[in-house]
Scaffold this active site. Sequence first.
Site, PDB file in Angstrom:
ATOM      1  N   CYS A 232      30.539 -43.250  -8.877  1.00  0.00           N
ATOM      2  CA  CYS A 232      31.549 -43.025  -8.210  1.00  0.00           C
ATOM      3  C   CYS A 232      31.955 -41.175  -9.096  1.00  0.00           C
ATOM      4  CB  CYS A 232      32.745 -43.744  -9.312  1.00  0.00           C
ATOM      5  SG  CYS A 232      34.811 -42.851  -9.511  1.00  0.00           S
TER       6      CYS A 232
ATOM      7  N   CYS B 244      35.062 -40.815 -11.765  1.00  0.00           N
ATOM      8  CA  CYS B 244      34.460 -40.789 -13.336  1.00  0.00           C
ATOM      9  C   CYS B 244      33.308 -40.188 -13.616  1.00  0.00           C
ATOM     10  CB  CYS B 244      33.345 -42.509 -12.863  1.00  0.00           C
ATOM     11  SG  CYS B 244      34.762 -43.847 -11.971  1.00  0.00           S
TER      12      CYS B 244
END
Length: 389
Positions: free
Chosen positions: A53, A56
């Site tokens: 991600c 993230c």
Amino acid sequence: MKHFFATLFIGVFGLTIASAQGIEFFHGTWAEAQEKAKTEGKLIFVDAYASWCGPCKKMASTVFTQEKAGAFFNENFINLKIDMEKPENTEFANKYPVSAYPTLMFLDATGKLVSKDVGSKEVEMLLDFARKVLSKIDKSADYEKMYSEGSRDPKMLYEYIKSLNQAGKSSLKITNEFLSTQPDLNNELNLRILFEGAMEADSRIYDILVKNRDKVAAVVGEGNLKTRLETAARNTVKKAIQFKNEDLLEEAKTKLKTALPEKANAFAADADMKYYASTKDPKKYLKAAQTYQKSEIKNDPARLIEFVTTLLRAFPKDKDVLNQAEKWASHAAETGGVPSYYLTLAEVYRQQGDKAKARATAEKALQKAGDKDNNMKGQVDYFLYKLEG
């Protein structure tokens, strides 16, 4: 009662000085984090992420690492990062399913979900979210009862003031009353009470904190002290916005300049942006934004794109603001080359009313991403739907 104050004593003097390097994440298991949260009387903050991600990774490198995030989260939460797609975390992932990454959760020691939100956040947004979560856990009523019954035990007052702050309630009155009766600022607990009570820059308590900053820093740590000084100034800016009082805005900037001169310029520009966004003054807002970009954002593509998004939210129809947003977004897209940056630039064109450029730039975002990026394809399809809608 003796047991109660013994617990308070441990809570007060068992405090550790938080790292100035950002959020410290607990490296034990979920069960161990629950036990630690129970022992320390804290909530658990979980960064539920996936290794692939992008947002993230961005939060991990640019938000969680900031000193102000570390000072607040390390003091108030047990912090845990959980890769939701690793086999060893399957049980947690099944119990707390997520639909997108990152998902930010706050849970109590029993595992009850208190609050959660999805998506990457800038540091101030993350801190606002965390403060709202703490405000739901209001422990101040028990201490208020003791106070109304006449207790003035310093250890109880420390917890009372702290609980008021966490609940978003004013602790100024309690702190002022205490400091007026016990002005000894060579006492560690009194210094902690002073630190906890200094929540607004437009207050006598803030002035006392600045005057005694070396003593307080020796107790709570220089990083925590600086964060508190800035947080208090930001709270005064919020008050200025609430009451539309420009004098309070100037007081916040002046107090911060005295306390933290190295942060004065960036703070002043950020405060002006927030204030003039609230008063709908695009000219003054844009001037502050340009100052902030030069001193803090510079030409970093990722931060420029975030900044452009801020401008678009504040003044989505102002010609001068949109023109500046176009220049910054164009630079970020050309130098960064990230597909989502082009989509942000396309949104600027859309708000400027240039459908042709918006469409062409959105299609370029898709070309940059490649045919296999279904997520970007979905975003572009939705953008083109909005464009023609």
